[in-house]
Scaffold this active site. Structure first.
Site, PDB file in Angstrom:
ATOM      1  N   MET A  26       0.834  -1.194   0.000  1.00 26.16           N
ATOM      2  CA  MET A  26       0.000   0.000   0.000  1.00 26.16           C
ATOM      3  C   MET A  26       0.874   1.252   0.000  1.00 26.16           C
ATOM      4  O   MET A  26       0.438   2.334   0.401  1.00 26.16           O
ATOM      5  CB  MET A  26      -0.958  -0.008   1.187  1.00 26.16           C
ATOM      6  CG  MET A  26      -2.033  -1.073   1.074  1.00 26.16           C
ATOM      7  SD  MET A  26      -3.575  -0.679   1.899  1.00 26.16           S
ATOM      8  CE  MET A  26      -3.041  -0.570   3.601  1.00 26.16           C
ATOM      9  N   GLY A  27       2.122   1.103  -0.470  1.00 30.99           N
ATOM     10  CA  GLY A  27       2.999   2.259  -0.557  1.00 30.99           C
ATOM     11  C   GLY A  27       3.569   2.651   0.794  1.00 30.99           C
ATOM     12  O   GLY A  27       3.576   1.868   1.738  1.00 30.99           O
ATOM     13  N   GLY A  51      10.990  -2.798   5.791  1.00 32.84           N
ATOM     14  CA  GLY A  51      10.298  -4.084   5.726  1.00 32.84           C
ATOM     15  C   GLY A  51       9.910  -4.415   4.297  1.00 32.84           C
ATOM     16  O   GLY A  51      10.111  -5.543   3.823  1.00 32.84           O
ATOM     17  N   HIS A  52       9.358  -3.423   3.597  1.00 31.34           N
ATOM     18  CA  HIS A  52       9.032  -3.617   2.183  1.00 31.34           C
ATOM     19  C   HIS A  52      10.299  -3.873   1.364  1.00 31.34           C
ATOM     20  O   HIS A  52      10.301  -4.705   0.448  1.00 31.34           O
ATOM     21  CB  HIS A  52       8.331  -2.377   1.619  1.00 31.34           C
ATOM     22  CG  HIS A  52       7.000  -2.085   2.230  1.00 31.34           C
ATOM     23  ND1 HIS A  52       6.742  -0.931   2.932  1.00 31.34           N
ATOM     24  CD2 HIS A  52       5.843  -2.799   2.254  1.00 31.34           C
ATOM     25  CE1 HIS A  52       5.486  -0.937   3.342  1.00 31.34           C
ATOM     26  NE2 HIS A  52       4.917  -2.063   2.952  1.00 31.34           N
ATOM     27  N   GLN A  99     -10.446  -2.542   1.756  1.00 33.44           N
ATOM     28  CA  GLN A  99     -10.040  -3.236   2.977  1.00 33.44           C
ATOM     29  C   GLN A  99     -10.065  -2.345   4.206  1.00 33.44           C
ATOM     30  O   GLN A  99      -9.722  -2.772   5.295  1.00 33.44           O
ATOM     31  CB  GLN A  99      -8.657  -3.859   2.814  1.00 33.44           C
ATOM     32  CG  GLN A  99      -7.492  -2.897   2.701  1.00 33.44           C
ATOM     33  CD  GLN A  99      -6.208  -3.604   2.309  1.00 33.44           C
ATOM     34  OE1 GLN A  99      -6.066  -4.102   1.191  1.00 33.44           O
ATOM     35  NE2 GLN A  99      -5.265  -3.664   3.235  1.00 33.44           N
ATOM     36  N   GLY A 151       4.843 -10.333   3.803  1.00 32.02           N
ATOM     37  CA  GLY A 151       5.518 -10.428   5.090  1.00 32.02           C
ATOM     38  C   GLY A 151       4.722 -11.187   6.136  1.00 32.02           C
ATOM     39  O   GLY A 151       3.490 -11.185   6.136  1.00 32.02           O
ATOM     40  N   LYS A 152       5.454 -11.803   7.056  1.00 32.70           N
ATOM     41  CA  LYS A 152       4.827 -12.567   8.136  1.00 32.70           C
ATOM     42  C   LYS A 152       4.177 -11.671   9.191  1.00 32.70           C
ATOM     43  O   LYS A 152       3.442 -12.171  10.041  1.00 32.70           O
ATOM     44  CB  LYS A 152       5.862 -13.466   8.811  1.00 32.70           C
ATOM     45  CG  LYS A 152       6.254 -14.692   8.002  1.00 32.70           C
ATOM     46  CD  LYS A 152       7.213 -15.570   8.804  1.00 32.70           C
ATOM     47  CE  LYS A 152       7.584 -16.831   8.049  1.00 32.70           C
ATOM     48  NZ  LYS A 152       8.544 -17.662   8.820  1.00 32.70           N
ATOM     49  N   GLN A 191      -3.361 -12.630   7.298  1.00 33.64           N
ATOM     50  CA  GLN A 191      -3.531 -12.329   5.878  1.00 33.64           C
ATOM     51  C   GLN A 191      -2.812 -13.356   5.017  1.00 33.64           C
ATOM     52  O   GLN A 191      -3.354 -13.824   4.010  1.00 33.64           O
ATOM     53  CB  GLN A 191      -2.986 -10.929   5.593  1.00 33.64           C
ATOM     54  CG  GLN A 191      -2.992 -10.529   4.139  1.00 33.64           C
ATOM     55  CD  GLN A 191      -2.548  -9.102   3.947  1.00 33.64           C
ATOM     56  OE1 GLN A 191      -3.330  -8.175   4.067  1.00 33.64           O
ATOM     57  NE2 GLN A 191      -1.264  -8.911   3.658  1.00 33.64           N
ATOM     58  N   ARG A 196       2.236   2.357   9.618  1.00 32.06           N
ATOM     59  CA  ARG A 196       1.489   3.083  10.642  1.00 32.06           C
ATOM     60  C   ARG A 196       2.368   3.532  11.810  1.00 32.06           C
ATOM     61  O   ARG A 196       1.905   4.262  12.683  1.00 32.06           O
ATOM     62  CB  ARG A 196       0.330   2.218  11.157  1.00 32.06           C
ATOM     63  CG  ARG A 196      -0.824   2.084  10.163  1.00 32.06           C
ATOM     64  CD  ARG A 196      -2.035   1.408  10.781  1.00 32.06           C
ATOM     65  NE  ARG A 196      -3.209   1.505   9.929  1.00 32.06           N
ATOM     66  CZ  ARG A 196      -3.621   0.563   9.096  1.00 32.06           C
ATOM     67  NH1 ARG A 196      -2.927  -0.566   9.002  1.00 32.06           N
ATOM     68  NH2 ARG A 196      -4.702   0.725   8.371  1.00 32.06           N
TER      69      ARG A 196
END
EC number: 6.3.2.1
Length: 273
Positions: A27-28, A33-34, A58, A144-145, A150, A184
């Site tokens: 989601m940008g 992490g990304h 979502q 990712g975990k 999800q 976030r």
């Protein structure tokens, strides 16, 4: 690197691709992490595609859709720096239709944990990913975990829809102090940072207990809740790899998950045992 904004452009890009395609849906507001997902995708595929799309379906009413972090130019820069073949930045009006059939996530997986707090969230996740998997024609998808529930729900969709892709689950990336990276996290002020660390510390407590021979899930939860005080805890759960709650730790088949509020920001974290 190609910057792709329309479905037509994406279709043209993948139709000319004869090599293995890897895909990282995001989601940008890309962070380290990304980047770890992107690097793995680039290293394992001849062609790599990253999508940056804040998916409205979502988000529940009252959630942070309008405030969700967005930084398109930085996302493009990060993808360029890491050797991505194409970044896909679609518009919701092109992806969605008023009369399209909808996907409903199985209640077995979606009515618990995140789904209990955010009913319908996973329906929206599957709705967009089904489209993106097909549009990118990805052979492998990297996720990712940190979003473990999800992962399990998406894997179920891939299996039951007979999608021609494989899901690669990648380890959580953390800040040096242990906080799991999340877009976030920008909501967390300096005063709340110590409280945010209670999530990872509660998981560390659980891991230490298990390493010292504790197997009782109830006892581990109690000790975790002590670490999490005074946060507003949404859930602490100990499950197997299919999200079934378990009473005793099962080595190589256990996930410990936590969700809690730090101020107004809801954070999640987990460890796999």
């Amino acid at each position: 690197m190609q910057i792709i904004r329309t479905i037509k452009e994406l279709e043209n890009f993948v139709s000319n691709a004869s090599a293995k395609i890897g895909f990282v849906p995001t989601m940008g507001a890309l962070h380290d992490g990304h980047v770890s997902l992107i690097k793995k995708c680039v290293s394992e595929n001849e062609i790599s595609i990253v999508s940056t799309f804040v998916n409205p379906t979502q988000f529940l009413p009252g959630e942070d859709l309008d405030k969700y972090p967005r930084n398109e130019q930085n996302d493009i820069k990060i993808c360029e720096q890491n050797g991505v073949s194409a970044i896909f930045i679609p518009d919701a009006n092109e992806l969605y239709f008023e009369d399209e059939p909808l996907i409903v996530a199985p209640k077995k997986f979606s009515a618990i944990l995140e789904g209990k707090t955010r009913p319908g969230h996973f329906d929206g996740v599957l709705r967009v990913l089904n489209k993106l998997f097909r549009l990118t024609r990805a052979n492998s998808v990297y996720m990712g975990k940190k979003d473990t529930q999800q992962l399990i729900i998406v894997q179920n969709m891939i299996k039951t829809f007979f999608l021609n892709t494989s899901l690669v689950a990648c380890d959580i990336v953390r800040e040096p102090d242990g906080l799991a990276l999340s877009s976030r996290n920008v909501y967390i002020c300096d005063e709340d940072k110590c409280n945010a660390l209670r999530l990872s510390r509660s998981l560390n407590k659980a891991q230490n207990l298990i390493q010292n021979g504790e197997e009782d899930a109830s006892e581990i939860k109690t000790k975790m809740l002590e670490v999490l005080e005074p946060l507003k805890v949404d859930y602490v759960a100990i499950t197997d790899r299919n999200l079934n709650e378990i009473s005793k730790i099962e080595k190589n088949n256990t996930i410990i998950l936590v969700a809690a509020y730090v101020g107004k920001t809801r954070l999640i974290d987990n460890i796999w045992i």
